[in-house]
Enzyme design. Sequence first.
Site, PDB file in Angstrom:
ATOM      1  NE  ARG A 197      45.412  57.378  45.957  1.00  0.00           N
ATOM      2  CZ  ARG A 197      46.698  57.186  45.717  1.00  0.00           C
ATOM      3  NH1 ARG A 197      47.076  56.850  44.496  1.00  0.00           N
ATOM      4  NH2 ARG A 197      47.596  57.319  46.654  1.00  0.00           N
ATOM      5  CD1 TRP A 226      41.504  50.186  51.541  1.00  0.00           C
ATOM      6  CD2 TRP A 226      43.166  50.518  52.997  1.00  0.00           C
ATOM      7  NE1 TRP A 226      42.024  48.967  51.867  1.00  0.00           N
ATOM      8  CE2 TRP A 226      43.048  49.131  52.765  1.00  0.00           C
ATOM      9  CE3 TRP A 226      44.142  50.946  53.891  1.00  0.00           C
ATOM     10  CZ2 TRP A 226      43.865  48.188  53.369  1.00  0.00           C
ATOM     11  CZ3 TRP A 226      44.966  50.008  54.507  1.00  0.00           C
ATOM     12  CH2 TRP A 226      44.819  48.643  54.233  1.00  0.00           C
ATOM     13  CD  GLU A 261      49.283  38.399  38.232  1.00  0.00           C
ATOM     14  OE1 GLU A 261      49.856  38.340  39.322  1.00  0.00           O
ATOM     15  OE2 GLU A 261      48.522  39.338  37.917  1.00  0.00           O
ATOM     16  CE  LYS A 287      45.252  40.098  39.117  1.00  0.00           C
ATOM     17  NZ  LYS A 287      46.603  40.556  39.126  1.00  0.00           N
ATOM     18  CE  LYS A 299      45.824  49.539  39.870  1.00  0.00           C
ATOM     19  NZ  LYS A 299      45.751  48.176  39.302  1.00  0.00           N
TER      20      LYS A 299
HETATM   21  C1  AGP Z   1      47.654  43.183  41.860  1.00  0.00           C
HETATM   22  O1  AGP Z   1      46.513  42.662  41.275  1.00  0.00           O
HETATM   23  C2  AGP Z   1      47.503  43.555  43.252  1.00  0.00           C
HETATM   24  N1  AGP Z   1      46.441  44.453  43.467  1.00  0.00           N
HETATM   25  C3  AGP Z   1      48.746  43.801  44.072  1.00  0.00           C
HETATM   26  O2  AGP Z   1      49.310  42.554  44.321  1.00  0.00           O
HETATM   27  C4  AGP Z   1      49.839  44.736  43.500  1.00  0.00           C
HETATM   28  O3  AGP Z   1      50.452  44.138  42.405  1.00  0.00           O
HETATM   29  C5  AGP Z   1      50.870  45.035  44.595  1.00  0.00           C
HETATM   30  O4  AGP Z   1      50.228  45.715  45.636  1.00  0.00           O
HETATM   31  C6  AGP Z   1      52.046  45.828  44.094  1.00  0.00           C
HETATM   32  O5  AGP Z   1      51.649  47.063  43.591  1.00  0.00           O
HETATM   33  P1  AGP Z   1      52.618  47.971  42.732  1.00  0.00           P
HETATM   34  O6  AGP Z   1      52.883  47.262  41.454  1.00  0.00           O
HETATM   35  O7  AGP Z   1      51.837  49.243  42.511  1.00  0.00           O
HETATM   36  O8  AGP Z   1      53.852  48.178  43.532  1.00  0.00           O
END
Ligand code: AGP
Length: 609
Positions: free
Chosen positions: A27, A74, A482, A486, A604
């Site tokens: 987080r 963060w 995607e 990544k 995250k």
């Molecule tokens: C995914 O790899 C990312 N870390 C990020 O784009 C994520 O999908 C986005 O922040 C949305 O998060 P959520 O699905 O928890 O809403």
Amino acid sequence: MCGIVGYVGSSRVAPVLLEGLRRLEYRGYDSAGVAVHVDGKIEIVRAAGKLDQLEHALEARPMNGSVGIGHTRWATHGRPSEQNAHPLLAGDVAVVHNGIIENHVELKRQLTNSGVEFSSDTDTEIVAHLINRAHTEGVSLMAAVRQALTQVRGAYALAIVSRREPDCIVIAKQSSPLVIGVGDGEMLCASDIPALLPHTRRVIFLDDGEIAQLTATEARIETLDGKPVERAAKTVDWSPVAAEKSGFKHFMLKEIFEQPRAVEDTLRGRVSLETGDVVDSELGLDGEVARQIDRVVFLACGTSYHAALCGRYWVEQLAKVPAHTELASETRYRDPVFTSRDLVIAISQSGETLDTWAAVKTAKEHGAHVLAVCNVLDSAIPRMSHGALYTHAGPEIGVASTKCFTTQLVALLLLAIWLGRRRDTLNSHRAATLLQALVEIPHAMRITLERKDAVHAAARRWMHAEHMLFLGRGLGYPIALEGALKLKEISYAHAEGYAAGEMKHGPIALIDENMPVVVVMPRDAHFEKTLSNVQEVRAREGQVIGIISDGDQEAAAVAQMTLSVPNVADAVLPLVTIVPLQLLAYYIADLKGTDVDQPRNLAKTVTVE
Ligand code: AGP
């Protein structure tokens, strides 16, 4: 986007807090700290940098108490440093906070004018001073927190300890997540369930506007205006080891390999192959809603948005309802139009993303029916929605989402089939065929994962590429997006995802012999067209890495390198074509030596706008 943890019990608290923070480090990971009651005092240890730094600091200064709070940060207000790390101390109280105090400028001015001196640049220290000021002789910590919070505007999950009340922690929540863990003679709190799992699976989710006093034997919950709240603990089915690496080098790699199991768990109990239907009770939606809607709107961010793009494709194709996808971070700043005939599907693995939550709130205010697709039970977005369809991926710790993405795809395809059946646009035979294809996906994923060495070889070949283009058509387009996301997230290489047909409208100018182009080109309905785009890349000497179907000689002949996936039905292709792209990003990042699970600048869960 920070992690907070608290413990009241009989164990030595510092190691408990550290273990909890390890499980929340995803987080936030720029600094960390703990505050512990020791012999009538509150001792604080903090360190800039990742949790290992705090661990070293604690080794140098062991603490014995059994009540304390911890934080992993963060940074939002104030740079990452020991001085700005939480807990923040003010007089008798120490505070950890996840969220943002919106009226911090005004509050800080008032406090400074009344003589308060600040030792950090954080908005959190303001809360600590407000609580300390209210916590006068005869005023309990709980009452002081309540009083202080009347002045605070914004988002918070708070845990507070007071030197004068050594047997308790007070916690409060508004918009940021907070969950209580009910143990045997011990009580915990944390931003997320994995931090509680070594101690208990019995949890109580705190609601917005609630405050609680935790002692070793009791969690006394009240609303901020003093009304008692009775809420029974729920038992979660996540096992403690689900949040451990289990021999894998990184959580991300473990989570990629967990996908077949995660898909099975997400399908379990939801599919009837006999009737060619999705089990009604499992969808979080009423059949009446399915028949009444005249539009589906997907709201999501990041990877979840890519899942939404697939969802749109399926909903239109199978349920014949107009469908739109919206980046939630944009929706909330427009004047969006939603009606009571809209079904809004909000996708979020964490259930906490502020942009998605706010967009859901707007849609709901306009009368839309909202369904959340989420991996975290009872989190903010499901709670804001009318119903929830949970993915059963288990805890995802790696910041780069993998198994949550594929389980979102499963949930969305189930939903589209269900809608199609309710709206009579899909007959039971076709539905049964699609469901059968879904049921076979875990097997196809396992085969794809077994081919990891080929992906590793591709990663070795391309690890130094500074730019990479990802192309795809139809359902291959969100997968290209995607795959690019990544790669950029964890390897810091510049990667762009494009609809293959758009290449000629601009990106083709980038192609030369130094540009690797990953093309998602399985044998689907778009194959011929995608093949033409590949030829266009080759004609300009671009290097093509093809994600192709097993045995496809034609595709293999045009690409310099291929990674093949089993032949599955077109509709379920994204569930296998994404796997080599996840692995490619992972291996490139690992070969480059980046911090795969905690890439720079990311967190995250994104609870800031
Ligand atoms: C995914 O790899 C990312 N870390 C990020 O784009 C994520 O999908 C986005 O922040 C949305 O998060 P959520 O699905 O928890 O809403």
